[in-house]
Design a protein around this motif. Structure first.
Motif, PDB file in Angstrom:
ATOM      1  N   UNK A 105       0.825  -1.201   0.000  1.00 35.85           N
ATOM      2  CA  UNK A 105       0.000   0.000   0.000  1.00 35.85           C
ATOM      3  C   UNK A 105       0.864   1.258   0.000  1.00 35.85           C
ATOM      4  N   UNK A 106       0.452   2.235  -0.768  1.00 38.31           N
ATOM      5  CA  UNK A 106       1.014   3.564  -0.621  1.00 38.31           C
ATOM      6  C   UNK A 106       0.187   4.280   0.441  1.00 38.31           C
ATOM      7  N   UNK A 107       0.857   4.968   1.347  1.00 38.04           N
ATOM      8  CA  UNK A 107       0.211   5.626   2.470  1.00 38.04           C
ATOM      9  C   UNK A 107       0.647   7.086   2.471  1.00 38.04           C
ATOM     10  N   UNK A 108      -0.244   7.970   2.043  1.00 36.69           N
ATOM     11  CA  UNK A 108       0.145   9.367   1.885  1.00 36.69           C
ATOM     12  C   UNK A 108      -1.071  10.271   1.702  1.00 36.69           C
ATOM     13  N   UNK A 109      -0.897  11.513   2.117  1.00 36.12           N
ATOM     14  CA  UNK A 109      -1.876  12.578   1.913  1.00 36.12           C
ATOM     15  C   UNK A 109      -1.486  13.474   0.739  1.00 36.12           C
ATOM     16  N   UNK A 110      -0.438  13.130   0.014  1.00 34.57           N
ATOM     17  CA  UNK A 110       0.169  14.054  -0.952  1.00 34.57           C
ATOM     18  C   UNK A 110      -0.714  14.382  -2.139  1.00 34.57           C
ATOM     19  N   UNK A 111      -1.714  13.562  -2.422  1.00 35.20           N
ATOM     20  CA  UNK A 111      -2.595  13.849  -3.553  1.00 35.20           C
ATOM     21  C   UNK A 111      -1.993  13.526  -4.891  1.00 35.20           C
ATOM     22  N   UNK A 112      -1.080  12.571  -4.945  1.00 35.43           N
ATOM     23  CA  UNK A 112      -0.529  12.116  -6.212  1.00 35.43           C
ATOM     24  C   UNK A 112       0.250  13.155  -6.982  1.00 35.43           C
ATOM     25  N   UNK A 113       0.654  14.258  -6.303  1.00 36.53           N
ATOM     26  CA  UNK A 113       1.334  15.341  -7.012  1.00 36.53           C
ATOM     27  C   UNK A 113       0.382  16.211  -7.788  1.00 36.53           C
ATOM     28  N   UNK A 174       2.586  15.361   2.611  1.00 39.40           N
ATOM     29  CA  UNK A 174       1.945  14.068   2.434  1.00 39.40           C
ATOM     30  C   UNK A 174       1.894  13.175   3.650  1.00 39.40           C
ATOM     31  N   UNK A 175       2.631  13.482   4.712  1.00 37.31           N
ATOM     32  CA  UNK A 175       2.641  12.608   5.885  1.00 37.31           C
ATOM     33  C   UNK A 175       1.951  13.219   7.095  1.00 37.31           C
ATOM     34  N   UNK A 176       1.605  14.504   7.000  1.00 38.85           N
ATOM     35  CA  UNK A 176       1.034  15.182   8.161  1.00 38.85           C
ATOM     36  C   UNK A 176       0.254  16.400   7.686  1.00 38.85           C
ATOM     37  N   UNK A 177      -1.058  16.397   7.891  1.00 36.33           N
ATOM     38  CA  UNK A 177      -1.878  17.543   7.504  1.00 36.33           C
ATOM     39  C   UNK A 177      -2.879  17.880   8.602  1.00 36.33           C
ATOM     40  N   UNK A 178      -3.246  19.172   8.637  1.00 38.25           N
ATOM     41  CA  UNK A 178      -4.230  19.657   9.590  1.00 38.25           C
ATOM     42  C   UNK A 178      -5.325  20.402   8.845  1.00 38.25           C
TER      43      UNK A 178
END
Length: 429
Positions: A105-113, A174-178
């Motif tokens: 699994x890819x685990x990220x908040x980055x939004x695919x760039x 991508x690893x931490x958002x608020x």
């Protein structure tokens, strides 16, 4: 889909291959109205790495590409596997279970760039097997963290001490958002989804890939079956290439919709010189017996044939994209040697597509890179600083369009991969 995932809806007529099919439907040329809609989406192609617009992919370039493809409509390209003496099956998954040794699994908040609106996680609500079918299913983030946290004073942290749970992409926060005031008023990614890959288990250099899948239905869903280089031998994206076997749109009623599937090769010396417009095609589905058929109605076999001589993608009995490696990539792209370095000097004629690639499956949602062009029917504007908020605030308009149950998911029945590489040690049995 990595970094921006182009899908140019510039149609060429389907040509027949030798892939067997038992499904009764047909492929057709577009109607005049559809042609106008397809041409109107040329702006979809005008985007690149990290959501900036590609300086060379303007509407005139897309229109030129479109005209060239119309001239080739009646030409059935040869199979790129011509001349292959033998192949061996190196991977097969019938999804009797979800094998996480195979699928990472890819685990990220980055939004695919692309500043897409989902985040990817390892959760059995979003990636799971039922009755021999793998589902990649988007859900609302509020079902995990609560409605209040999505819009204000919430936080998602994906760092972990467990390798299988740790964040895989820290770009674009991508690893931490608020959410809320500390994030300049932005919401958390309002959709939770899945993106899985075989980077640690299975890769291929020349061969055939087939994925039996049913596309999801629902506004602003963005499913993809694609491949990326394992080692980036020629440098950062897109110098080492990208193979988009099939990607689509979940909308029933939009400029681009669920009746169209696209295939694209991405390649270029750098992110600003991606010449994918030269290697992108789309195909429209027609059920024959009923109107408004889509790729989400049933399962189809999406495939790739890849040799040192070329790449062909197909769906069931129809070719989508044919690219012959008959000239070096630097010449194909007409790059200026006086201003641009050639990253493929050490490769052969098929470079950058002469290295190992791994498989990726995912369902993204929305984004601001131009894949979904601005239109009065779209609830957000791509240049709005709070586009994600606009999207989520309009959920009463798009959430009812998402298919019931697992029909909103990318459904995969089986996957097979064959090697054409005579040096592949997996074939020595």
């Amino acid at each position: 889909m990595l970094l921006y995932q182009a899908s140019v809806l510039l149609l060429s007529a389907a040509s027949l291959s030798v892939i067997p099919s038992t499904v009764a439907f047909e492929y057709r040329a577009p109607t005049p109205d559809e042609l106008q809609k397809l041409k109107a989406t040329a702006f979809r192609a005008a985007h690149h790495h990290y959501h900036h617009h590609h300086p060379h992919a303007h509407p005139y370039a897309a229109a030129k590409h479109y005209a060239q493809q119309l001239q080739r409509q009646q030409q059935a390209p040869p199979s790129s596997s011509a001349g292959v003496d033998e192949e061996c099956l190196v991977f097969e998954d019938q999804f009797e279970q979800f094998n996480l040794k195979t699928w990472q699994h890819e685990i990220t908040l980055s939004g695919g760039g692309n500043w897409e609106f989902q985040y990817y996680t390892n959760n059995r609500s979003n990636s799971f097997v039922e009755n021999g079918v793998l589902y990649l299913k988007p859900t609302l983030t509020s079902m995990t963290v609560g409605e209040q946290a999505v819009t204000d004073d919430g936080k998602i942290t994906l760092w972990s001490g467990q390798p299988s749970e740790d964040c895989t992409d820290n770009s674009n926060y991508g690893c931490d958002r608020s959410s809320g005031a500390v994030a300049d008023g932005n919401y958390l990614n309002p959709i939770q989804s899945a993106r899985i890959r075989t980077i640690d288990s299975v890769s291929l250099r020349y061969g055939r890939v087939e994925v039996r899948a049913r596309m999801p239905i629902g506004d602003w869903l963005w499913p993809a079956i694609w491949m990326m280089p394992k080692y980036s031998s020629y440098g950062s994206w897109p110098a080492s290439g990208e193979i988009d076997i099939a990607e689509g749109v979940g909308n029933r009623n939009f400029i681009a919709n669920a009746s169209t599937i696209s295939s694209t090769l991405h390649w270029g010396p750098n992110a600003y010189l991606d010449e994918y417009l030269r290697t992108s095609e789309s195909i429209v589905f027609d059920s024959g017996n009923r109107r408004n058929g889509t790729w989400a109605d049933d399962f189809h076999t999406y495939g790739l044939e890849w040799t040192p001589n070329g790449i062909r993608t197909y769906v069931d009995t129809a070719t989508i994209l044919q690219v012959d490696f008959d000239q070096p990539a630097f010449e194909r792209g007409e790059f200026d040697a006086n201003t641009t370095m050639n990253p493929w000097k050490s490769g052969n004629l098929s470079a950058p597509f002469d290295q190992e690639f791994f498989l990726i499956l995912n369902v993204a949602v929305g984004g601001t890179n131009g894949y979904f062009p601005d239109d009065k029917a779209k609830p957000w504007q791509n240049d709005n600083a709070h586009a994600m908020n606009q999207f989520y605030n309009a959920r009463d308009t798009w959430l009812p369009t998402w298919g019931e149950g697992n029909r909103r998911a990318l459904a995969i029945d089986w996957i097979r991969m064959w090697s054409f590489d005579k040096n592949d040690t997996r074939c020595r049995t």
